[in-house]
Design an enzyme around this catalytic site. Structure first.
Site, PDB file in Angstrom:
ATOM      1  N   SER A  12       4.316  -5.937  -3.005  1.00  0.00           N
ATOM      2  CA  SER A  12       4.107  -5.448  -1.631  1.00  0.00           C
ATOM      3  C   SER A  12       3.943  -3.935  -1.660  1.00  0.00           C
ATOM      4  CB  SER A  12       5.315  -5.786  -0.771  1.00  0.00           C
ATOM      5  OG  SER A  12       5.623  -7.130  -0.891  1.00  0.00           O
ATOM      6  N   GLY A  54      11.971 -10.130  -3.338  1.00  0.00           N
ATOM      7  CA  GLY A  54      11.059  -9.030  -3.041  1.00  0.00           C
ATOM      8  C   GLY A  54      10.787  -8.935  -1.548  1.00  0.00           C
ATOM      9  N   ASN A  55       9.855  -8.067  -1.177  1.00  0.00           N
ATOM     10  CA  ASN A  55       9.552  -7.880   0.238  1.00  0.00           C
ATOM     11  C   ASN A  55       8.653  -8.962   0.810  1.00  0.00           C
ATOM     12  OD1 ASN A  55      10.883  -5.453   1.371  1.00  0.00           O
ATOM     13  ND2 ASN A  55      10.019  -4.544  -0.461  1.00  0.00           N
ATOM     14  N   THR A  56       7.909  -9.673  -0.047  1.00  0.00           N
ATOM     15  CA  THR A  56       7.022 -10.736   0.422  1.00  0.00           C
ATOM     16  C   THR A  56       7.540 -12.109   0.007  1.00  0.00           C
ATOM     17  OG1 THR A  56       5.120  -9.270   0.158  1.00  0.00           O
ATOM     18  CG2 THR A  56       4.635 -11.623   0.305  1.00  0.00           C
ATOM     19  N   ALA A  57       8.032 -12.177  -1.223  1.00  0.00           N
ATOM     20  CA  ALA A  57       8.364 -13.477  -1.798  1.00  0.00           C
ATOM     21  C   ALA A  57       9.656 -13.400  -2.589  1.00  0.00           C
ATOM     22  CB  ALA A  57       7.221 -13.928  -2.713  1.00  0.00           C
ATOM     23  N   VAL A  58      10.202 -14.591  -2.859  1.00  0.00           N
ATOM     24  CA  VAL A  58      11.357 -14.712  -3.744  1.00  0.00           C
ATOM     25  C   VAL A  58      10.853 -15.374  -5.014  1.00  0.00           C
ATOM     26  CG1 VAL A  58      13.555 -15.918  -4.044  1.00  0.00           C
ATOM     27  CG2 VAL A  58      13.018 -14.831  -1.885  1.00  0.00           C
ATOM     28  N   LYS A  59      11.143 -14.764  -6.159  1.00  0.00           N
ATOM     29  CA  LYS A  59      10.737 -15.348  -7.420  1.00  0.00           C
ATOM     30  C   LYS A  59      11.966 -15.882  -8.133  1.00  0.00           C
ATOM     31  CE  LYS A  59       8.821 -12.113  -6.331  1.00  0.00           C
ATOM     32  NZ  LYS A  59       8.350 -10.787  -5.961  1.00  0.00           N
ATOM     33  N   ASP A  63      14.617  -3.758  -8.595  1.00  0.00           N
ATOM     34  CA  ASP A  63      13.457  -4.398  -9.239  1.00  0.00           C
ATOM     35  C   ASP A  63      12.770  -3.432 -10.211  1.00  0.00           C
ATOM     36  OD1 ASP A  63      12.618  -2.837  -7.057  1.00  0.00           O
ATOM     37  OD2 ASP A  63      11.024  -4.224  -6.466  1.00  0.00           O
ATOM     38  N   GLY A  85      15.332   1.127  -6.301  1.00  0.00           N
ATOM     39  CA  GLY A  85      15.083  -0.309  -6.177  1.00  0.00           C
ATOM     40  C   GLY A  85      15.450  -0.992  -7.495  1.00  0.00           C
TER      41      GLY A  85
HETATM   42  N1  LIG Z   1      -0.083 -16.739  -2.903  1.00  0.00           N
HETATM   43  C1  LIG Z   1       0.188 -15.478  -2.578  1.00  0.00           C
HETATM   44  N2  LIG Z   1       0.879 -15.207  -1.458  1.00  0.00           N
HETATM   45  C2  LIG Z   1       1.178 -13.939  -1.114  1.00  0.00           C
HETATM   46  N3  LIG Z   1       0.838 -12.873  -1.841  1.00  0.00           N
HETATM   47  C3  LIG Z   1       0.142 -13.098  -2.963  1.00  0.00           C
HETATM   48  C4  LIG Z   1      -0.202 -14.392  -3.400  1.00  0.00           C
HETATM   49  N4  LIG Z   1      -0.857 -14.281  -4.576  1.00  0.00           N
HETATM   50  C5  LIG Z   1      -0.923 -12.976  -4.850  1.00  0.00           C
HETATM   51  N5  LIG Z   1      -0.346 -12.257  -3.870  1.00  0.00           N
HETATM   52  C6  LIG Z   1      -0.272 -10.817  -3.842  1.00  0.00           C
HETATM   53  O1  LIG Z   1       0.990 -10.468  -4.304  1.00  0.00           O
HETATM   54  C7  LIG Z   1       1.429  -9.287  -3.640  1.00  0.00           C
HETATM   55  C8  LIG Z   1       2.914  -9.412  -3.491  1.00  0.00           C
HETATM   56  O2  LIG Z   1       3.403  -9.358  -4.824  1.00  0.00           O
HETATM   57  P1  LIG Z   1       4.857  -9.818  -5.213  1.00  0.00           P
HETATM   58  O3  LIG Z   1       4.990 -11.277  -4.930  1.00  0.00           O
HETATM   59  O4  LIG Z   1       5.102  -9.318  -6.566  1.00  0.00           O
HETATM   60  O5  LIG Z   1       5.575  -8.949  -4.094  1.00  0.00           O
HETATM   61  P2  LIG Z   1       6.993  -8.949  -3.493  1.00  0.00           P
HETATM   62  O6  LIG Z   1       7.584 -10.286  -3.242  1.00  0.00           O
HETATM   63  O7  LIG Z   1       6.970  -8.033  -2.333  1.00  0.00           O
HETATM   64  O8  LIG Z   1       7.752  -8.341  -4.621  1.00  0.00           O
HETATM   65  P3  LIG Z   1       8.124  -6.869  -4.743  1.00  0.00           P
HETATM   66  O9  LIG Z   1       9.117  -6.590  -3.674  1.00  0.00           O
HETATM   67  O10 LIG Z   1       8.670  -6.919  -6.111  1.00  0.00           O
HETATM   68  O11 LIG Z   1       6.916  -6.054  -4.592  1.00  0.00           O
HETATM   69  C9  LIG Z   1       0.672  -9.170  -2.335  1.00  0.00           C
HETATM   70  O12 LIG Z   1       0.139  -7.869  -2.253  1.00  0.00           O
HETATM   71  C10 LIG Z   1      -0.460 -10.200  -2.472  1.00  0.00           C
HETATM   72  O13 LIG Z   1      -1.738  -9.558  -2.467  1.00  0.00           O
HETATM   73  C1  LIG Z   2       9.693   0.377  -3.955  1.00  0.00           C
HETATM   74  C2  LIG Z   2      10.121  -1.063  -3.755  1.00  0.00           C
HETATM   75  C3  LIG Z   2       9.801  -1.496  -2.315  1.00  0.00           C
HETATM   76  C4  LIG Z   2       9.302  -1.922  -4.733  1.00  0.00           C
HETATM   77  O1  LIG Z   2       9.608  -3.254  -4.609  1.00  0.00           O
HETATM   78  C5  LIG Z   2      11.637  -1.250  -4.069  1.00  0.00           C
HETATM   79  O2  LIG Z   2      11.886  -0.914  -5.383  1.00  0.00           O
HETATM   80  C6  LIG Z   2      12.523  -0.432  -3.156  1.00  0.00           C
HETATM   81  O3  LIG Z   2      12.764  -0.812  -2.033  1.00  0.00           O
HETATM   82  N1  LIG Z   2      13.040   0.722  -3.677  1.00  0.00           N
HETATM   83  C7  LIG Z   2      13.980   1.585  -3.002  1.00  0.00           C
HETATM   84  C8  LIG Z   2      13.594   3.024  -3.098  1.00  0.00           C
HETATM   85  C9  LIG Z   2      13.402   3.558  -4.521  1.00  0.00           C
HETATM   86  O4  LIG Z   2      13.268   2.819  -5.485  1.00  0.00           O
HETATM   87  O5  LIG Z   2      13.382   4.795  -4.667  1.00  0.00           O
HETATM   88  K   LIG Z   3       8.058  -4.799  -7.230  1.00  0.00           K
END
Ligand SMILES: Nc1ncnc2c1ncn2[C@@H]1O[C@H](COP(=O)(O)OP(=O)(O)OP(=O)(O)O)[C@@H](O)[C@H]1O
Ligand SMILES: CC(C)(CO)[C@@H](O)C(=O)NCCC(=O)O
Ligand SMILES: [K+]
Length: 262
Positions: free
Chosen positions: A135, A13-18, A107, A105
């Site tokens: 994110s 993802g944009n913040t984390a890797v699951k 995801d 996307g």
């Molecule tokens: N420990 C943590 N660290 C960072 N963000 C967290 C944490 N716990 C909850 N969050 C929340 O999770 C959100 C990010 O969600 P998630 O991890 O699903 O995002 P992601 O990696 O960007 O994935 P995606 O790209 O699918 O949105 C942030 O908005 C934050 O508020």
């Molecule tokens: C919208 C996000 C950022 C959600 O993680 C992702 O699905 C993405 O980068 N999508 C590309 C654009 C779209 O889905 O239309």
């Molecule tokens: K997402």
């Protein structure tokens, strides 16, 4: 656990890797933020401590190219006997009714696929909504025939508070990992930002979902199904008026449930 071939699901993802893998009947998962050095080695190490496999099959979905490239390079260098599949919309057995499926996307499609598996088509009277609060927040629609019909994208809770702090002189960036109670009308800046963003986002989700359901041909006889996932699912859940079910790590679950390719 020791095993022959293991499948590891990775949602970049944009913040984390699951990461997720099956261990018997259970799915074990782990989240690593990709904002520090060595996160990729930490990810590989986690997999190696959970399972010992003769062969590892990595199924990767990514919406963040740089993080995905870093991880793929690390797997190629560090893990013997591994195959890497980068999942695209063609690999997901769901009809896609959007303008450019290759730009969607992955995801969004995988969480929709996992949500459809949770609630089989026969037991649905109507379409269903899938909300992924990461994110960015996506509020997507699967129609009565099980087709992915697109949806809406809005900034997530953390991005909204960061944008407020960056675009103003006096506003701080509030954190979401505290149990701050909702106080509205708020009598201080932090509570006002917290309440504004939280209720703004929850209201937007409720409104989008209700538009999707009311756009259907058949009037609803019971509340429509709404599935909520993502890092902010638990923060948002108490503030949603739409009845919903919360499920963790739907993208990874979708990856693990994809039909096996040989
Ligand atoms: N420990 C943590 N660290 C960072 N963000 C967290 C944490 N716990 C909850 N969050 C929340 O999770 C959100 C990010 O969600 P998630 O991890 O699903 O995002 P992601 O990696 O960007 O994935 P995606 O790209 O699918 O949105 C942030 O908005 C934050 O508020
Ligand atoms: C919208 C996000 C950022 C959600 O993680 C992702 O699905 C993405 O980068 N999508 C590309 C654009 C779209 O889905 O239309
Ligand atoms: K997402």
């Amino acid at each position: 656990m020791s095993s022959g071939v293991c499948t590891v699901a990775v949602d970049v993802g944009n913040t984390a890797v699951k990461l997720a893998l099956r261990e018997g009947d259970q799915v074990v998962d782990h989240t690593i933020k990709h904002d520090h050095s060595h996160w990729h080695l930490e990810a590989i190490h986690w997999v190696q401590t959970v399972v010992a496999c003769q062969e590892t099959r990595w199924r990767i979905s990514s919406v963040h190219r740089h993080a995905a490239e870093t991880l793929i390079e690390a797997i190629e260098n560090e893990v013997d006997a591994s195959t890497i599949d980068c999942i695209t919309f063609d690999d997901v057995p769901i009809e896609v009714a959007v303008d450019s499926p290759s730009k969607l996307g992955i995801d969004r499609l995988l969480s929709a696929f996992a949500a459809s598996r949770l609630v089989p088509l026969q037991s649905r009277r109507s379409g269903m909504a899938v909300v992924d609060a990461g994110s960015a927040i996506t509020v997507d629609w699967i129609n009565h025939a099980g087709h992915f019909c697109g949806g809406a994208i809005l900034p997530g809770l953390s991005l909204q508070s960061r944008a407020l702090a960056m675009g103003t002189d006096a506003l701080p960036e509030i954190l979401w990992n505290t149990d701050r109670p909702l106080r509205l009308p708020a009598t201080n800046t932090n509570d006002a930002i917290h309440g504004g963003i939280l209720i703004g986002v929850a209201g937007a989700i409720d409104s989008l979902v209700s538009r999707y359901f009311s756009g259907q041909d058949e009037p609803l006889t019971s509340p429509g199904i709404v599935i909520l996932t993502g890092g902010d699912a638990n923060t948002l859940s108490p503030h949603l008026q739409s009845p919903h079910q919360t499920h963790a790590h739907l993208v990874c679950r979708g990856l693990l449930e994809l039909p096996v390719s040989q």
